[in-house]
Design a protein around this motif. Sequence first.
Motif, PDB file in Angstrom:
ATOM      1  N   LEU A  33       0.837  -1.205   0.000  1.00  0.00           N
ATOM      2  CA  LEU A  33       0.000   0.000   0.000  1.00  0.00           C
ATOM      3  C   LEU A  33       0.871   1.253   0.000  1.00  0.00           C
ATOM      4  O   LEU A  33       0.606   2.207  -0.735  1.00  0.00           O
ATOM      5  CB  LEU A  33      -0.909   0.002   1.241  1.00  0.00           C
ATOM      6  CG  LEU A  33      -2.060  -1.002   1.224  1.00  0.00           C
ATOM      7  CD1 LEU A  33      -2.757  -1.037   2.563  1.00  0.00           C
ATOM      8  CD2 LEU A  33      -3.056  -0.650   0.128  1.00  0.00           C
ATOM      9  N   VAL A  34       1.938   1.233   0.834  1.00  0.00           N
ATOM     10  CA  VAL A  34       2.815   2.407   0.929  1.00  0.00           C
ATOM     11  C   VAL A  34       3.555   2.628  -0.393  1.00  0.00           C
ATOM     12  O   VAL A  34       3.497   3.710  -0.993  1.00  0.00           O
ATOM     13  CB  VAL A  34       3.817   2.226   2.089  1.00  0.00           C
ATOM     14  CG1 VAL A  34       4.818   3.369   2.101  1.00  0.00           C
ATOM     15  CG2 VAL A  34       3.080   2.130   3.411  1.00  0.00           C
ATOM     16  N   LEU A  35       4.238   1.556  -0.862  1.00  0.00           N
ATOM     17  CA  LEU A  35       4.982   1.674  -2.116  1.00  0.00           C
ATOM     18  C   LEU A  35       4.034   1.949  -3.283  1.00  0.00           C
ATOM     19  O   LEU A  35       4.341   2.734  -4.180  1.00  0.00           O
ATOM     20  CB  LEU A  35       5.754   0.384  -2.398  1.00  0.00           C
ATOM     21  CG  LEU A  35       7.054   0.177  -1.624  1.00  0.00           C
ATOM     22  CD1 LEU A  35       7.642  -1.180  -1.964  1.00  0.00           C
ATOM     23  CD2 LEU A  35       8.034   1.275  -1.968  1.00  0.00           C
ATOM     24  N   GLY A  36       2.875   1.294  -3.241  1.00  0.00           N
ATOM     25  CA  GLY A  36       1.900   1.454  -4.321  1.00  0.00           C
ATOM     26  C   GLY A  36       1.449   2.903  -4.437  1.00  0.00           C
ATOM     27  O   GLY A  36       1.259   3.430  -5.539  1.00  0.00           O
ATOM     28  N   TYR A 101       0.665  -3.966  -8.456  1.00  0.00           N
ATOM     29  CA  TYR A 101      -0.764  -4.192  -8.673  1.00  0.00           C
ATOM     30  C   TYR A 101      -1.594  -3.116  -7.973  1.00  0.00           C
ATOM     31  O   TYR A 101      -2.584  -2.618  -8.510  1.00  0.00           O
ATOM     32  CB  TYR A 101      -1.164  -5.583  -8.175  1.00  0.00           C
ATOM     33  CG  TYR A 101      -0.566  -6.684  -9.010  1.00  0.00           C
ATOM     34  CD1 TYR A 101      -1.218  -7.143 -10.146  1.00  0.00           C
ATOM     35  CD2 TYR A 101       0.659  -7.250  -8.686  1.00  0.00           C
ATOM     36  CE1 TYR A 101      -0.674  -8.141 -10.935  1.00  0.00           C
ATOM     37  CE2 TYR A 101       1.221  -8.243  -9.461  1.00  0.00           C
ATOM     38  CZ  TYR A 101       0.547  -8.681 -10.582  1.00  0.00           C
ATOM     39  OH  TYR A 101       1.100  -9.659 -11.359  1.00  0.00           O
ATOM     40  N   ILE A 102      -1.163  -2.758  -6.740  1.00  0.00           N
ATOM     41  CA  ILE A 102      -1.933  -1.780  -5.966  1.00  0.00           C
ATOM     42  C   ILE A 102      -1.881  -0.404  -6.624  1.00  0.00           C
ATOM     43  O   ILE A 102      -2.889   0.309  -6.662  1.00  0.00           O
ATOM     44  CB  ILE A 102      -1.421  -1.742  -4.504  1.00  0.00           C
ATOM     45  CG1 ILE A 102      -1.806  -3.047  -3.813  1.00  0.00           C
ATOM     46  CG2 ILE A 102      -2.006  -0.553  -3.758  1.00  0.00           C
ATOM     47  CD1 ILE A 102      -1.232  -3.215  -2.437  1.00  0.00           C
ATOM     48  N   SER A 144     -11.596   1.923  -3.982  1.00  0.00           N
ATOM     49  CA  SER A 144     -10.642   0.851  -4.278  1.00  0.00           C
ATOM     50  C   SER A 144     -10.682  -0.274  -3.248  1.00  0.00           C
ATOM     51  O   SER A 144     -10.029  -1.292  -3.442  1.00  0.00           O
ATOM     52  CB  SER A 144      -9.227   1.432  -4.350  1.00  0.00           C
ATOM     53  OG  SER A 144      -8.830   1.878  -3.077  1.00  0.00           O
ATOM     54  N   LEU A 145     -11.444  -0.092  -2.136  1.00  0.00           N
ATOM     55  CA  LEU A 145     -11.403  -1.100  -1.066  1.00  0.00           C
ATOM     56  C   LEU A 145     -11.716  -2.524  -1.517  1.00  0.00           C
ATOM     57  O   LEU A 145     -10.957  -3.442  -1.194  1.00  0.00           O
ATOM     58  CB  LEU A 145     -12.323  -0.686   0.090  1.00  0.00           C
ATOM     59  CG  LEU A 145     -11.721   0.373   1.028  1.00  0.00           C
ATOM     60  CD1 LEU A 145     -12.726   0.756   2.098  1.00  0.00           C
ATOM     61  CD2 LEU A 145     -10.445  -0.126   1.675  1.00  0.00           C
ATOM     62  N   PRO A 146     -12.795  -2.757  -2.282  1.00  0.00           N
ATOM     63  CA  PRO A 146     -13.042  -4.143  -2.705  1.00  0.00           C
ATOM     64  C   PRO A 146     -11.880  -4.729  -3.507  1.00  0.00           C
ATOM     65  O   PRO A 146     -11.494  -5.882  -3.293  1.00  0.00           O
ATOM     66  CB  PRO A 146     -14.296  -4.029  -3.568  1.00  0.00           C
ATOM     67  CG  PRO A 146     -14.964  -2.782  -3.114  1.00  0.00           C
ATOM     68  CD  PRO A 146     -13.858  -1.858  -2.717  1.00  0.00           C
ATOM     69  N   ALA A 147     -11.281  -3.931  -4.382  1.00  0.00           N
ATOM     70  CA  ALA A 147     -10.158  -4.425  -5.185  1.00  0.00           C
ATOM     71  C   ALA A 147      -8.951  -4.720  -4.300  1.00  0.00           C
ATOM     72  O   ALA A 147      -8.196  -5.657  -4.555  1.00  0.00           O
ATOM     73  CB  ALA A 147      -9.793  -3.410  -6.259  1.00  0.00           C
ATOM     74  N   LEU A 148      -8.794  -3.930  -3.238  1.00  0.00           N
ATOM     75  CA  LEU A 148      -7.662  -4.164  -2.335  1.00  0.00           C
ATOM     76  C   LEU A 148      -7.851  -5.454  -1.544  1.00  0.00           C
ATOM     77  O   LEU A 148      -6.901  -6.187  -1.300  1.00  0.00           O
ATOM     78  CB  LEU A 148      -7.479  -2.979  -1.378  1.00  0.00           C
ATOM     79  CG  LEU A 148      -6.968  -1.695  -2.038  1.00  0.00           C
ATOM     80  CD1 LEU A 148      -6.884  -0.568  -1.021  1.00  0.00           C
ATOM     81  CD2 LEU A 148      -5.608  -1.917  -2.669  1.00  0.00           C
ATOM     82  N   GLY A 206     -14.792  -8.580   1.711  1.00  0.00           N
ATOM     83  CA  GLY A 206     -14.863  -7.858   0.435  1.00  0.00           C
ATOM     84  C   GLY A 206     -16.309  -7.600   0.025  1.00  0.00           C
ATOM     85  O   GLY A 206     -16.660  -6.503  -0.381  1.00  0.00           O
ATOM     86  N   ARG A 207     -17.158  -8.652   0.183  1.00  0.00           N
ATOM     87  CA  ARG A 207     -18.568  -8.499  -0.196  1.00  0.00           C
ATOM     88  C   ARG A 207     -19.252  -7.460   0.680  1.00  0.00           C
ATOM     89  O   ARG A 207     -20.038  -6.645   0.212  1.00  0.00           O
ATOM     90  CB  ARG A 207     -19.276  -9.846  -0.094  1.00  0.00           C
ATOM     91  CG  ARG A 207     -19.373 -10.568  -1.425  1.00  0.00           C
ATOM     92  CD  ARG A 207     -20.396 -11.672  -1.389  1.00  0.00           C
ATOM     93  NE  ARG A 207     -20.064 -12.684  -0.399  1.00  0.00           N
ATOM     94  CZ  ARG A 207     -19.232 -13.690  -0.628  1.00  0.00           C
ATOM     95  NH1 ARG A 207     -18.670 -13.821  -1.804  1.00  0.00           N
ATOM     96  NH2 ARG A 207     -18.962 -14.568   0.307  1.00  0.00           N
TER      97      ARG A 207
END
Lengths: 215, 223
Positions: A33-36, A101-102, A144-148, A206-207
């Motif tokens: 998450l940080v690098l992304g 990816y993130i 973006s939460l569901p994708a994360l 996620g759901r």
Amino acid sequence: MFSIQAFLDSFGPLLWAARYTLLVSGLGIALGLVLGALVCAAALSRWRAARFVAALWVSFLRGVPLLVQLLLMYYLLPVIGINVPAIVAAVVTVGICASAYISEIWRGAIGALPPGQSEAAVAVGMNNRDLWTRIILPQAVVMSLPALVNELILLVKASSLVSLVGIMEVTRASQAQAATTFRPLEVYIAAACIYLLINLCLAGLGRYLEHRMAV
Amino acid sequence: MDWDVLRQYAPILLRGFGITILAWAFGTVFGMALGLVISLAQRYGARPVRWVLQAYIEVVRGTPFLVQLFVLYYGGPLVGLRLDALPAGLVGLTIYGSPYFAEIFRSGFDAVPPGQAEAARAIGMAEPAIVRRILLPLGLVSALPALVNFSIILTKETVILSVITVPELMYQVQRMSTETFRYLEANLVLALFFWGLVELISRGGRRLETRITRHLLERPGHG
């Protein structure tokens, strides 16, 4: 044939090893998450060089299998004089891979915001910093939460590969267990059950998030 | 990098590459075929069939490919399923890919406007003909980018087959590096090679997409 006893007996050591699976995937996504965020910022930057580096980063890390990346890191670090425990190298590699990816997930989320949002913010006289911290980022992060969560599920599965550089997580523990009990079928199915359990929980999360977000 | 070593190992590396490509092609073609069957069975099958398939999708998508291979290759013989490394790897890739392909086909079919099938039914088309002439062609076009994307992911999954001793490229590179002690160079070359391969396939995929979806853009008065 299939021995229920052997199947149940393997859960003890495997569940204990699951802490490394959770550690690698948890720290991996945190680092990702940080690098992304940095890579995403570079990809959206107005400097050509930064965009180029970001594109190269994403393309390389998404184009090379994680297993190859892990071995590369494993052999590269000692050569350049960095001696860290295998677990650190593994987490860093998983995190670096996830960052590619993130950053794409976030770039997509920012791109998916209706342009009217930032136009309106500019129209009411917001400066650039407020535009990003109050309008764009809050909405993009929520979107973006569901994708994360999906990415986290992928990382839990990908963490099985760090068994190959010697981390005693679920997969490696199941190899050890299978080697001592000679019951590979039961042990590996138990390992599969543990991964499935973790991932079904995450998929539920996620759901739930997707449901919350659907306004 | 010692290029002599590479020259010396070129034949086995090439053979390994051949098996990598074989595994990828096999996994993509059969995984896609199985995925298509699953998605159609989920669409038209009876309720118990749909439940079983849904469970299959959840289990395969929820477990790592490496663990699936271990179950198949090391666990299989205990229930009489004795496969050599390569067949086990090919079967494993097919099983691993099928639920992802099934989900891609499902969303492709869902993207076909219901009016299309309703119109076909209204002019008296039978259900199999609707599938063959309406659902498949339209659904496949909208599923194409995701299909290409997943087949690229499968390229990278083939290296995991090396763990169960399938003699694909990764396996041969590991063998070369343990024999020559050039671990870093070997893995670096392997990484660059995969990078190039994946870039190449994704570029090819994008061209294929623009070719196949061309009719969607060129028709005047559309979009």
